[in-house]
Design a protein around this motif. Structure first.
Motif, PDB file in Angstrom:
ATOM      1  N   VAL A 133      -3.204 -14.516   1.901  1.00 62.75           N
ATOM      2  CA  VAL A 133      -1.791 -14.365   2.243  1.00 62.75           C
ATOM      3  C   VAL A 133      -1.705 -13.946   3.704  1.00 62.75           C
ATOM      4  CG1 VAL A 133       0.399 -13.290   1.626  1.00 62.75           C
ATOM      5  CG2 VAL A 133      -1.397 -13.532  -0.109  1.00 62.75           C
ATOM      6  N   THR A 134      -0.859 -14.637   4.459  1.00 61.63           N
ATOM      7  CA  THR A 134      -0.693 -14.332   5.871  1.00 61.63           C
ATOM      8  C   THR A 134       0.715 -13.805   6.109  1.00 61.63           C
ATOM      9  OG1 THR A 134      -2.236 -16.106   6.421  1.00 61.63           O
ATOM     10  CG2 THR A 134      -0.849 -15.272   8.209  1.00 61.63           C
ATOM     11  N   ALA A 160       0.718 -13.594  -8.742  1.00 56.25           N
ATOM     12  CA  ALA A 160       1.077 -12.170  -8.740  1.00 56.25           C
ATOM     13  C   ALA A 160       0.539 -11.479  -7.485  1.00 56.25           C
ATOM     14  CB  ALA A 160       0.537 -11.486  -9.998  1.00 56.25           C
ATOM     15  N   PHE A 161      -0.659 -11.825  -7.053  1.00 57.39           N
ATOM     16  CA  PHE A 161      -1.218 -11.236  -5.833  1.00 57.39           C
ATOM     17  C   PHE A 161      -0.376 -11.584  -4.614  1.00 57.39           C
ATOM     18  CE2 PHE A 161      -5.962 -10.853  -7.253  1.00 57.39           C
ATOM     19  CZ  PHE A 161      -5.626  -9.792  -8.071  1.00 57.39           C
ATOM     20  N   VAL A 162       0.005 -12.853  -4.479  1.00 56.31           N
ATOM     21  CA  VAL A 162       0.797 -13.284  -3.325  1.00 56.31           C
ATOM     22  C   VAL A 162       2.153 -12.582  -3.335  1.00 56.31           C
ATOM     23  CG1 VAL A 162       1.908 -15.251  -2.190  1.00 56.31           C
ATOM     24  CG2 VAL A 162      -0.395 -15.498  -3.150  1.00 56.31           C
ATOM     25  N   GLU A 163       2.786 -12.518  -4.491  1.00 54.65           N
ATOM     26  CA  GLU A 163       4.083 -11.848  -4.592  1.00 54.65           C
ATOM     27  C   GLU A 163       3.950 -10.338  -4.374  1.00 54.65           C
ATOM     28  OE1 GLU A 163       5.580 -13.297  -8.338  1.00 54.65           O
ATOM     29  OE2 GLU A 163       6.395 -15.097  -7.377  1.00 54.65           O
ATOM     30  N   TYR A 164       2.832  -9.760  -4.774  1.00 49.15           N
ATOM     31  CA  TYR A 164       2.592  -8.341  -4.552  1.00 49.15           C
ATOM     32  C   TYR A 164       2.487  -8.041  -3.056  1.00 49.15           C
ATOM     33  CZ  TYR A 164       0.679  -3.650  -5.105  1.00 49.15           C
ATOM     34  OH  TYR A 164       0.489  -2.295  -5.042  1.00 49.15           O
ATOM     35  N   VAL A 165       1.792  -8.895  -2.325  1.00 48.72           N
ATOM     36  CA  VAL A 165       1.678  -8.709  -0.876  1.00 48.72           C
ATOM     37  C   VAL A 165       3.058  -8.751  -0.243  1.00 48.72           C
ATOM     38  CG1 VAL A 165       0.809  -9.703   1.279  1.00 48.72           C
ATOM     39  CG2 VAL A 165      -0.691  -9.554  -0.712  1.00 48.72           C
ATOM     40  N   GLU A 166       3.864  -9.740  -0.620  1.00 48.63           N
ATOM     41  CA  GLU A 166       5.199  -9.840  -0.046  1.00 48.63           C
ATOM     42  C   GLU A 166       6.062  -8.631  -0.408  1.00 48.63           C
ATOM     43  OE1 GLU A 166       7.498 -13.621   0.545  1.00 48.63           O
ATOM     44  OE2 GLU A 166       8.652 -12.753  -1.100  1.00 48.63           O
ATOM     45  N   VAL A 195      -1.412 -10.559   9.932  1.00 52.07           N
ATOM     46  CA  VAL A 195      -2.350  -9.862   9.068  1.00 52.07           C
ATOM     47  C   VAL A 195      -2.715 -10.837   7.956  1.00 52.07           C
ATOM     48  CG1 VAL A 195      -2.700  -7.892   7.526  1.00 52.07           C
ATOM     49  CG2 VAL A 195      -1.246  -7.641   9.550  1.00 52.07           C
ATOM     50  N   VAL A 196      -4.015 -11.031   7.747  1.00 55.02           N
ATOM     51  CA  VAL A 196      -4.487 -11.940   6.712  1.00 55.02           C
ATOM     52  C   VAL A 196      -5.106 -11.102   5.599  1.00 55.02           C
ATOM     53  CG1 VAL A 196      -5.983 -13.886   6.167  1.00 55.02           C
ATOM     54  CG2 VAL A 196      -4.890 -13.736   8.424  1.00 55.02           C
ATOM     55  N   VAL A 197      -4.529 -11.228   4.405  1.00 56.93           N
ATOM     56  CA  VAL A 197      -4.983 -10.470   3.238  1.00 56.93           C
ATOM     57  C   VAL A 197      -5.734 -11.429   2.325  1.00 56.93           C
ATOM     58  CG1 VAL A 197      -4.259  -9.058   1.277  1.00 56.93           C
ATOM     59  CG2 VAL A 197      -2.918  -9.027   3.413  1.00 56.93           C
ATOM     60  N   PRO A 225      -4.396  -5.633  -8.241  1.00 60.20           N
ATOM     61  CA  PRO A 225      -4.808  -5.975  -9.606  1.00 60.20           C
ATOM     62  C   PRO A 225      -3.983  -5.276 -10.696  1.00 60.20           C
ATOM     63  CG  PRO A 225      -6.733  -5.654  -8.243  1.00 60.20           C
ATOM     64  CD  PRO A 225      -5.533  -5.212  -7.420  1.00 60.20           C
ATOM     65  N   LYS A 226      -3.409  -4.122 -10.368  1.00 56.97           N
ATOM     66  CA  LYS A 226      -2.576  -3.412 -11.345  1.00 56.97           C
ATOM     67  C   LYS A 226      -1.243  -4.119 -11.577  1.00 56.97           C
ATOM     68  CE  LYS A 226      -4.530   1.035 -10.045  1.00 56.97           C
ATOM     69  NZ  LYS A 226      -4.283   2.334  -9.413  1.00 56.97           N
ATOM     70  N   ALA A 227      -0.887  -5.064 -10.703  1.00 50.76           N
ATOM     71  CA  ALA A 227       0.376  -5.787 -10.825  1.00 50.76           C
ATOM     72  C   ALA A 227       0.255  -7.024 -11.711  1.00 50.76           C
ATOM     73  CB  ALA A 227       0.875  -6.204  -9.444  1.00 50.76           C
ATOM     74  N   THR A 228      -0.912  -7.251 -12.267  1.00 47.32           N
ATOM     75  CA  THR A 228      -1.114  -8.420 -13.119  1.00 47.32           C
ATOM     76  C   THR A 228      -1.087  -8.017 -14.585  1.00 47.32           C
ATOM     77  OG1 THR A 228      -3.515  -8.243 -13.240  1.00 47.32           O
ATOM     78  CG2 THR A 228      -2.601  -9.420 -11.339  1.00 47.32           C
ATOM     79  N   ARG A 229      -0.982  -9.018 -15.426  1.00 42.92           N
ATOM     80  CA  ARG A 229      -1.002  -8.766 -16.871  1.00 42.92           C
ATOM     81  C   ARG A 229      -2.405  -8.930 -17.444  1.00 42.92           C
ATOM     82  NH1 ARG A 229       4.604 -10.612 -19.409  1.00 42.92           N
ATOM     83  NH2 ARG A 229       5.895 -10.094 -17.634  1.00 42.92           N
ATOM     84  N   ALA A 230      -3.379  -8.944 -16.554  1.00 43.76           N
ATOM     85  CA  ALA A 230      -4.763  -9.148 -16.973  1.00 43.76           C
ATOM     86  C   ALA A 230      -5.654  -8.101 -16.312  1.00 43.76           C
ATOM     87  CB  ALA A 230      -5.220 -10.542 -16.563  1.00 43.76           C
ATOM     88  N   SER A 231      -6.827  -7.955 -16.847  1.00 43.50           N
ATOM     89  CA  SER A 231      -7.822  -7.089 -16.230  1.00 43.50           C
ATOM     90  C   SER A 231      -8.536  -7.915 -15.168  1.00 43.50           C
ATOM     91  CB  SER A 231      -8.812  -6.598 -17.287  1.00 43.50           C
ATOM     92  OG  SER A 231      -9.837  -5.857 -16.679  1.00 43.50           O
ATOM     93  N   VAL A 232      -8.411  -7.494 -13.922  1.00 41.43           N
ATOM     94  CA  VAL A 232      -8.977  -8.254 -12.808  1.00 41.43           C
ATOM     95  C   VAL A 232      -9.927  -7.359 -12.017  1.00 41.43           C
ATOM     96  CG1 VAL A 232      -8.484  -9.580 -10.729  1.00 41.43           C
ATOM     97  CG2 VAL A 232      -6.837  -9.562 -12.601  1.00 41.43           C
ATOM     98  N   ASP A 233     -11.155  -7.813 -11.883  1.00 37.34           N
ATOM     99  CA  ASP A 233     -12.127  -7.131 -11.038  1.00 37.34           C
ATOM    100  C   ASP A 233     -12.238  -7.919  -9.743  1.00 37.34           C
ATOM    101  OD1 ASP A 233     -12.794  -5.141 -12.925  1.00 37.34           O
ATOM    102  OD2 ASP A 233     -14.162  -6.546 -13.938  1.00 37.34           O
TER     103      ASP A 233
END
Length: 172
Positions: free
Chosen positions: A54-55, A128-134, A108-110, A87-95
């Motif tokens: 995400v930029t 969810a990650f992209v929307e979380y960054v925004e 800034v590049v995430v 990862p806490k913003a998802t409905r799954a367990s993400v490592d």
């Protein structure tokens, strides 16, 4: 996505309404900022590696005014610390295999990387990650500056309450 990418992952992104498919990536279309997902096969064969990038503009690039070095540094530090919680913003367990925040000229590049054996779930996680960054970016808006597009567009959406037209306060 190209034919070189795993077909099951390509199909998962194509069937998800939040993405457009380009030559080698899936681009998230539900956000103002650029969010892209690439996919590679991994070992074991049943899983794939997903890299979400995400930029966003730096604070100094987002405003018409001058931003002091201390404000810019503090903003970036806070932004990065908040992004670790994606990862806490998802409905799954993400490592996460990778979490990186890199500053380039004016942006800034995430980057998040994770492995998943379920392409449809991976597409939802990546979105969810992209929307979380925004969302995190909007929450970190520093009051008192004259923001330029695309950040000014995000602020207008937040202040109007989104698409329903009701006016609300600032995102803070």
């Amino acid at each position: 996505m190209s034919e070189l990418l795993p077909s099951d992952a390509r199909e998962a992104f194509e069937s998800h309404d939040a993405y457009t498919i380009t030559d080698d990536a899936a681009t998230v279309t539900t956000t103002v900022f650029d969010g892209e997902v690439t996919v590679e096969e991994t070992e074991p064969e049943w899983a794939h590696s997903y890299v979400v990038t995400v930029t966003v503009p730096t604070l100094a690039a987002a405003v018409a005014d001058d931003v002091g070095a201390a404000v810019e540094s503090g903003w970036l530090d806070t932004f990065e610390r908040r992004l670790e919680d994606a990862p806490k913003a998802t409905r799954a367990s993400v490592d996460l295999e990778t979490f990186d925040v890199e500053t380039r000229v004016g942006e800034v590049v995430v980057t998040y990387a994770f492995t998943s054996g379920t392409p449809a779930q991976a597409a939802a996680i990546a979105k969810a990650f992209v929307e979380y960054v925004e969302g995190t970016y909007v929450e970190g808006i520093v009051p008192g500056y004259d923001y330029q597009p695309p950040v000014s567009k995000l602020l207008q959406q937040a202040q109007s309450g989104g698409s329903d037209g009701e006016r609300g306060g600032t995102p803070l």
